[in-house]
Design an enzyme around this catalytic site. Structure first.
Site, PDB file in Angstrom:
ATOM      1  N   GLU A 114     -13.946  13.241 -25.543  1.00 46.67           N
ATOM      2  CA  GLU A 114     -12.962  12.481 -25.097  1.00 46.67           C
ATOM      3  C   GLU A 114     -12.819  11.230 -25.615  1.00 46.67           C
ATOM      4  O   GLU A 114     -13.373  10.550 -26.426  1.00 46.67           O
ATOM      5  CB  GLU A 114     -12.796  12.664 -23.669  1.00 46.67           C
ATOM      6  CG  GLU A 114     -12.791  14.085 -22.836  1.00 46.67           C
ATOM      7  CD  GLU A 114     -12.874  13.871 -21.426  1.00 46.67           C
ATOM      8  OE1 GLU A 114     -12.979  12.695 -20.613  1.00 46.67           O
ATOM      9  OE2 GLU A 114     -12.685  14.902 -20.670  1.00 46.67           O
ATOM     10  N   HIS A 241      -3.565   7.452 -16.253  1.00 47.45           N
ATOM     11  CA  HIS A 241      -3.876   8.477 -17.346  1.00 47.45           C
ATOM     12  C   HIS A 241      -2.857   8.699 -18.273  1.00 47.45           C
ATOM     13  O   HIS A 241      -1.547   8.985 -17.974  1.00 47.45           O
ATOM     14  CB  HIS A 241      -4.135   9.863 -16.528  1.00 47.45           C
ATOM     15  CG  HIS A 241      -5.043  10.630 -17.600  1.00 47.45           C
ATOM     16  ND1 HIS A 241      -4.257  11.472 -18.415  1.00 47.45           N
ATOM     17  CD2 HIS A 241      -6.349  11.022 -17.440  1.00 47.45           C
ATOM     18  CE1 HIS A 241      -5.170  12.252 -19.117  1.00 47.45           C
ATOM     19  NE2 HIS A 241      -6.395  12.129 -18.263  1.00 47.45           N
ATOM     20  N   ARG A 287      -8.281   5.104 -22.858  1.00 47.91           N
ATOM     21  CA  ARG A 287      -7.136   5.423 -22.144  1.00 47.91           C
ATOM     22  C   ARG A 287      -6.218   4.354 -21.975  1.00 47.91           C
ATOM     23  O   ARG A 287      -4.852   4.491 -22.153  1.00 47.91           O
ATOM     24  CB  ARG A 287      -7.514   5.886 -20.743  1.00 47.91           C
ATOM     25  CG  ARG A 287      -8.010   7.245 -20.836  1.00 47.91           C
ATOM     26  CD  ARG A 287      -8.570   7.698 -19.355  1.00 47.91           C
ATOM     27  NE  ARG A 287      -9.265   9.090 -19.666  1.00 47.91           N
ATOM     28  CZ  ARG A 287      -9.727   9.791 -18.310  1.00 47.91           C
ATOM     29  NH1 ARG A 287      -9.564   9.184 -17.344  1.00 47.91           N
ATOM     30  NH2 ARG A 287      -9.944  11.000 -18.691  1.00 47.91           N
ATOM     31  N   HIS A 348      -4.367   6.572 -12.228  1.00 46.24           N
ATOM     32  CA  HIS A 348      -5.100   7.891 -12.231  1.00 46.24           C
ATOM     33  C   HIS A 348      -6.451   7.579 -11.676  1.00 46.24           C
ATOM     34  O   HIS A 348      -7.132   8.133 -10.705  1.00 46.24           O
ATOM     35  CB  HIS A 348      -5.301   8.267 -13.797  1.00 46.24           C
ATOM     36  CG  HIS A 348      -6.320   9.417 -13.887  1.00 46.24           C
ATOM     37  ND1 HIS A 348      -6.405  10.613 -13.343  1.00 46.24           N
ATOM     38  CD2 HIS A 348      -7.531   9.237 -14.454  1.00 46.24           C
ATOM     39  CE1 HIS A 348      -7.385  11.477 -13.584  1.00 46.24           C
ATOM     40  NE2 HIS A 348      -8.221  10.673 -14.251  1.00 46.24           N
ATOM     41  N   ARG A 383     -12.518   2.244 -17.459  1.00 49.63           N
ATOM     42  CA  ARG A 383     -13.393   3.448 -17.380  1.00 49.63           C
ATOM     43  C   ARG A 383     -13.437   4.333 -18.694  1.00 49.63           C
ATOM     44  O   ARG A 383     -12.466   4.594 -19.137  1.00 49.63           O
ATOM     45  CB  ARG A 383     -13.203   4.262 -16.208  1.00 49.63           C
ATOM     46  CG  ARG A 383     -13.916   5.545 -15.992  1.00 49.63           C
ATOM     47  CD  ARG A 383     -13.458   6.316 -14.832  1.00 49.63           C
ATOM     48  NE  ARG A 383     -12.205   7.006 -15.008  1.00 49.63           N
ATOM     49  CZ  ARG A 383     -12.048   8.253 -15.117  1.00 49.63           C
ATOM     50  NH1 ARG A 383     -13.095   9.137 -15.241  1.00 49.63           N
ATOM     51  NH2 ARG A 383     -10.901   8.700 -15.355  1.00 49.63           N
TER      52      ARG A 383
END
Length: 533
Positions: A114, A241, A287, A348, A383
């Site tokens: 990811e 997100h 992100r 998110h 994060r």
């Protein structure tokens, strides 16, 4: 009469359930208070997986480096190292509890990749990882004789020694003594006493108009801790997100970042793969970068969304790796093997929260916090994908070990806690106020405190939230409580904390990007909040 437990766990996600199991297995009596059903949690919605170093081609130092890079200078490096080094052991424990991580044909564990990760290290159960973990933990909970699950109980307020002193009970030092909780089935507020309380209430996504979070994510634990005088920090860091399924209503079904990890590409309305203009990592950038890039593309073109192109893989591969996503899209007439997916950012994950040490302890004796509600320093300003489930299970283990020692040293309580008093309060005949205030709250946060911010927008938001705060507190003290009132009260408080922290930060760092301070300061400093006015 109040019921007494060794420990009360508020919340039933991976953090709360893991913690409760460990405490119960040590012979302690535990109550799990959850405002819905046991399986209703952010954990249950986690698609991508859990990040941990389990491959010989990977090592913890690489995971640490990726986490520090994503955290944009604000991570607590000791916390990062301590939590990530326990990753493999946590995976083994989940496997022992029955989590069957997806394997390749040769029997090796399937590892996804990811955004922000330099290696494949995301263990998963297809694209329903959170649900699989939740089910395994709930199985353990239901077979434990030392755990009582109190569903449809809404935790209202922590009972602390300072509060019982105010009603005439003598106690030498401030510590947590229990919880007031509304039984939503009987409409009665019940009193629960305990030597210790764990906050595992999840995130705050519902303060925004568009979120991937379930309806329960209303920041209850943060609000309770803050009202009890516990330090809260870094609330400005809200992760949006990048790829939530575009829809006409407020629900935002998550399209896992793992889809991009398997080769899907973001495209604008002209069909251009635009991420290479924003970051060298292209579609697998962290992100915050991807979300801002999508926001920029949408604002430049006026388009309501961008496209996620997963057509390069065969339908069979997509259906096998992402069955839940595939079926959800197909139900809407979107066939991943031939159609692109319309996606937009949505609120998110919260990277700040209740400050804890590496034993999940807060500044209030006997009060612990774990999972998204807590701020350990792992995530910093942003994060790294799939670090959250890992943090939850690792910190649940560390917190449980600390609590066992705390319980061994705890002095037995010999007094009865004061019962909740409704007095002469009446049921409200003005329920429309709550729905209007909720709508104003969500729109205010979305319009003024979202992906790109300015000081003027934040100040406007603060004025509106302060007005809502006055209204809801007047309502709270004049009418009997119910779940919708309590949730809205918590959400308004949390919104104020987010804005206060955002106004403190005179720079752009990680998930906090402001046009008034586009540069990053030389020194990374945590934001903390005093009493919201």
């Amino acid at each position: 009469m109040s019921k007494f437990y060794d420990a009360i766990v508020i919340g039933s996600g991976i953090a709360g359930l893991s913690f409760a199991l460990k405490i119960a297995e040590a012979g302690h009596r535990v109550a799990i208070i959850t405002k819905k059903n046991s399986a209703d949690s952010n954990t249950n919605y986690a698609q991508g997986g859990i990040a941990a170093v389990t491959s010989q081609t990977d090592d913890v130092e690489m995971h640490v480096a990726d986490t520090l890079d994503a955290g944009d200078g604000l991570c607590d490096e000791q916390a990062v190292r301590e939590i990530l080094k326990d990753g493999a052991a946590s995976i083994e424990e989940l496997a022992r509890r029955g989590v069957a991580f997806t394997q390749l044909d040769d029997g090796r564990v399937s590892l996804g990749k990811e955004g922000g990760h330099s290696k494949r290290r995301i263990l998963h159960v297809k694209d329903v990882t959170g649900k699989a973990i939740e089910q395994a933990l709930i199985h353990g909970i239901t077979h434990s004789e030392n755990i009582e699950v109190l569903e449809h109980h809404f935790a209202i307020e922590l009972i602390t020694a300072s509060k019982v002193r105010a009603v005439g009970l003598d106690h030498q030092r401030d510590k947590v003594l229990g919880v007031y909780a509304l039984n939503s089935k009987t409409d009665a507020v019940e009193t629960f006493a305990a030597s210790a309380v764990l906050l595992a209430t999840g995130g705050i996504g519902q303060v925004y108009q568009f979120t991937t979070n379930p309806s329960i994510a209303t920041g209850d634990g943060i609000a309770m801790a803050y009202r009890a005088g516990v330090e809260v920090r870094n609330m400005e860091f809200i992760q949006f997100h990048p790829t939530a399924l575009y829809a006409n209503d407020s629900d935002r079904f998550l399209i896992s970042e793992a889809v991009r990890g398997e080769g899907a590409i973001l495209r604008n309305f002209e069909g251009e793969a635009f991420m290479e203009r924003y970051d060298r990592r292209k579609d697998l950038a962290p992100r915050d970068i991807v979300a801002r890039a999508i926001d920029s593309e949408m604002k430049q073109s006026g388009a309501p969304h961008v496209w996620l192109d997963a057509r390069g893989d065969s339908a069979e591969v997509i259906r096998d790796r992402f069955p839940n996503i595939y079926e959800h899209c197909a139900d809407l007439g979107i066939h991943l093997e031939k159609d692109m997916i319309p996606v937009v950012p949505a609120a998110h994950y919260l990277c700040g929260g209740v400050k804890t040490n590496l034993d999940s302890e807060t500044s209030l004796s006997g009060l612990y916090a774990c999972g998204e509600v807590a701020c350990t320093g792992l995530h910093g300003a942003n994060r790294l994908a799939s670090n959250s489930l890992l943090e939850a299970v690792v910190m649940a283990t560390r917190g449980a070990e600390a609590l066992k020692k705390y319980l061994a040293d705890a002095e037995p309580e010999s007094f009865e806690l004061p019962e909740w008093k409704d007095g002469d309060l009446r049921d409200s005949d003005e329920r429309v106020i709550l729905s209007h205030n909720l709508d104003e709250l969500k729109r205010t946060l979305w319009d003024y405190v979202a992906i790109v911010r300015t000081t003027k927008r934040l100040e406007r938001a603060r004025t509106r939230i302060q007005n809502l705060d006055r209204e809801i507190n007047e309502y709270y003290w004049n009418f009997k409580v119910d779940e919708s009132l309590l949730q809205l009260r918590n959400m308004i408080l949390v919104a104020g904390l987010i804005i206060d922290c955002a106004l403190q930060r005179k720079e752009s760092r990680g998930l906090h990007y402001t046009l008034d301070y586009p540069n990053k300061l030389d020194q990374a400093i945590d934001t903390t909040v005093g009493k919201f006015r």
